[in-house]
Design a protein around this motif. Sequence first.
Motif, PDB file in Angstrom:
ATOM      1  N   MET A 250       0.822  -1.109  -0.180  1.00 39.69           N
ATOM      2  CA  MET A 250       0.046  -0.077   0.080  1.00 39.69           C
ATOM      3  C   MET A 250       0.746   1.476   0.039  1.00 39.69           C
ATOM      4  O   MET A 250       0.550   2.330  -0.649  1.00 39.69           O
ATOM      5  N   ASP A 251       2.101   1.259   0.895  1.00 43.26           N
ATOM      6  CA  ASP A 251       2.834   2.509   0.846  1.00 43.26           C
ATOM      7  C   ASP A 251       3.641   2.697  -0.429  1.00 43.26           C
ATOM      8  O   ASP A 251       3.780   3.710  -0.875  1.00 43.26           O
ATOM      9  N   THR A 252       3.915   1.490  -1.029  1.00 40.90           N
ATOM     10  CA  THR A 252       4.647   1.423  -2.467  1.00 40.90           C
ATOM     11  C   THR A 252       3.828   2.374  -3.367  1.00 40.90           C
ATOM     12  O   THR A 252       4.384   3.229  -4.285  1.00 40.90           O
ATOM     13  N   GLU A 253       2.548   1.974  -3.462  1.00 41.59           N
ATOM     14  CA  GLU A 253       1.714   2.689  -4.366  1.00 41.59           C
ATOM     15  C   GLU A 253       1.420   4.022  -4.083  1.00 41.59           C
ATOM     16  O   GLU A 253       1.404   5.029  -4.950  1.00 41.59           O
ATOM     17  N   ALA A 254       1.313   4.663  -3.152  1.00 45.56           N
ATOM     18  CA  ALA A 254       1.243   5.975  -2.317  1.00 45.56           C
ATOM     19  C   ALA A 254       2.487   6.789  -2.751  1.00 45.56           C
ATOM     20  O   ALA A 254       2.482   7.915  -3.190  1.00 45.56           O
ATOM     21  N   ILE A 255       3.695   5.974  -2.397  1.00 42.27           N
ATOM     22  CA  ILE A 255       4.973   6.860  -2.215  1.00 42.27           C
ATOM     23  C   ILE A 255       5.319   7.005  -3.790  1.00 42.27           C
ATOM     24  O   ILE A 255       5.744   7.875  -4.399  1.00 42.27           O
ATOM     25  N   GLY A 256       4.830   6.044  -4.511  1.00 42.94           N
ATOM     26  CA  GLY A 256       5.141   5.941  -6.020  1.00 42.94           C
ATOM     27  C   GLY A 256       4.531   6.895  -6.574  1.00 42.94           C
ATOM     28  O   GLY A 256       5.220   7.766  -7.628  1.00 42.94           O
ATOM     29  N   MET A 257       3.441   7.482  -6.341  1.00 42.31           N
ATOM     30  CA  MET A 257       2.709   8.478  -7.058  1.00 42.31           C
ATOM     31  C   MET A 257       3.481  10.012  -6.548  1.00 42.31           C
ATOM     32  O   MET A 257       3.630  10.587  -7.550  1.00 42.31           O
ATOM     33  N   THR A 258       3.835  10.078  -5.483  1.00 39.16           N
ATOM     34  CA  THR A 258       4.540  11.389  -5.051  1.00 39.16           C
ATOM     35  C   THR A 258       5.833  11.255  -5.709  1.00 39.16           C
ATOM     36  O   THR A 258       6.592  12.422  -6.191  1.00 39.16           O
ATOM     37  N   ILE A 259       6.567  10.077  -6.006  1.00 41.89           N
ATOM     38  CA  ILE A 259       7.943  10.057  -6.509  1.00 41.89           C
ATOM     39  C   ILE A 259       7.708  10.308  -8.071  1.00 41.89           C
ATOM     40  O   ILE A 259       8.640  11.089  -8.545  1.00 41.89           O
ATOM     41  N   LYS A 260       6.709   9.907  -8.572  1.00 38.79           N
ATOM     42  CA  LYS A 260       6.531  10.441 -10.110  1.00 38.79           C
ATOM     43  C   LYS A 260       6.482  12.009 -10.087  1.00 38.79           C
ATOM     44  O   LYS A 260       7.175  12.434 -11.093  1.00 38.79           O
ATOM     45  N   TYR A 261       5.653  12.467  -9.475  1.00 42.89           N
ATOM     46  CA  TYR A 261       5.746  13.814  -9.354  1.00 42.89           C
ATOM     47  C   TYR A 261       6.813  14.611  -9.272  1.00 42.89           C
ATOM     48  O   TYR A 261       7.351  15.683  -9.862  1.00 42.89           O
ATOM     49  N   ALA A 262       7.871  14.075  -8.109  1.00 38.96           N
ATOM     50  CA  ALA A 262       8.875  14.817  -7.874  1.00 38.96           C
ATOM     51  C   ALA A 262      10.021  14.593  -9.058  1.00 38.96           C
ATOM     52  O   ALA A 262      10.728  15.553  -9.257  1.00 38.96           O
ATOM     53  N   THR A 263       9.812  13.298  -9.739  1.00 42.65           N
ATOM     54  CA  THR A 263      10.864  13.277 -10.943  1.00 42.65           C
ATOM     55  C   THR A 263      10.364  14.036 -12.081  1.00 42.65           C
ATOM     56  O   THR A 263      11.329  14.708 -12.816  1.00 42.65           O
ATOM     57  N   ILE A 264       9.284  14.360 -12.379  1.00 39.39           N
ATOM     58  CA  ILE A 264       8.625  15.405 -13.200  1.00 39.39           C
ATOM     59  C   ILE A 264       9.345  16.766 -12.733  1.00 39.39           C
ATOM     60  O   ILE A 264       9.919  17.397 -13.691  1.00 39.39           O
TER      61      ILE A 264
END
Length: 293
Positions: A250-264
């Motif tokens: 569950m945390d992976t999915e949530a963290i993954g979303m913010t990681i994508k935004y940060a990468t952009i």
Amino acid sequence: MKVKRSKGEQVFSLFNYIFLTGIIIMCLYPVWYVAVASISNSNLLTQHTGLLLKPIGLSFEAYKKVFQNPMIGKGYLNTLFILVIGVFLDLVMTSLGAYFLSRKRVMFKRPIMMLIVFTMFFSGGMIPFYLNLKDLHLTNTLWGLIIPFMISTYNLIILRTSFESIPESLIEAAQIDGAEHLTILLQVVIPLSKAILAVMVLYYGVSIWNSWFWASAIIRTREMYPLQVILREILMQNDVSSMTAGAGAMDTEAIGMTIKYATIIVATLPILCVYPFLQRHFTKGTMVGAVKE
């Protein structure tokens, strides 16, 4: 003297202001959303619905994860190498070609120009282009992303038109003083074309920074990937496993979303910081290179 405008003109101006303000908001909000989401708490962000105007539970964990990914640093270095070397060679080759085509007494100038314009509409295709790169041993090397793309026909035509606008009397005066063509280009033409050259830097720089297709097609070694290919992997292939190690499902999915935004944001911020320094030359340079008197 202040000119009094009619009610129709005032209403029209008001409509334009409202309409353009709406367009600005529509263009800026996605950027704002990504920036704000990247510094929000990942768990709270997944529960949020509707507009996002400010960070939800301020957190920079996503940026820590992004900069801990070694591929991001390698991608930056590869992209900077391609950008610096590429823009320099692009400007050199485009300036040489534009100067040659801008001179009046050039043999076969018109047929050469027609052949160059022909390439804007027709090409051999992607497969022959790839096979050509392969035969030239430019695959799986960063030089394969620089050498084949050194001259843009569109930019060459704009720069040629700008060089043609330089008074011929200046060129003739330099020739009378004994200047050769290279000296004329470096000491007369280039100093008078700073605005259009700044536009060329912007055009070539943005094109190189955003390009990913040919990098993904010819580069096979992951350590040589430019930043945009890594960004594509993260966004399109949803590959954030290297930055979410140790987290639950569950945390992976949530963290993954913010990681994508940060990468952009990490991938976009450098070009956004450079643009204001070149923007003041943009209008002037484009008009000089696009209009011939």
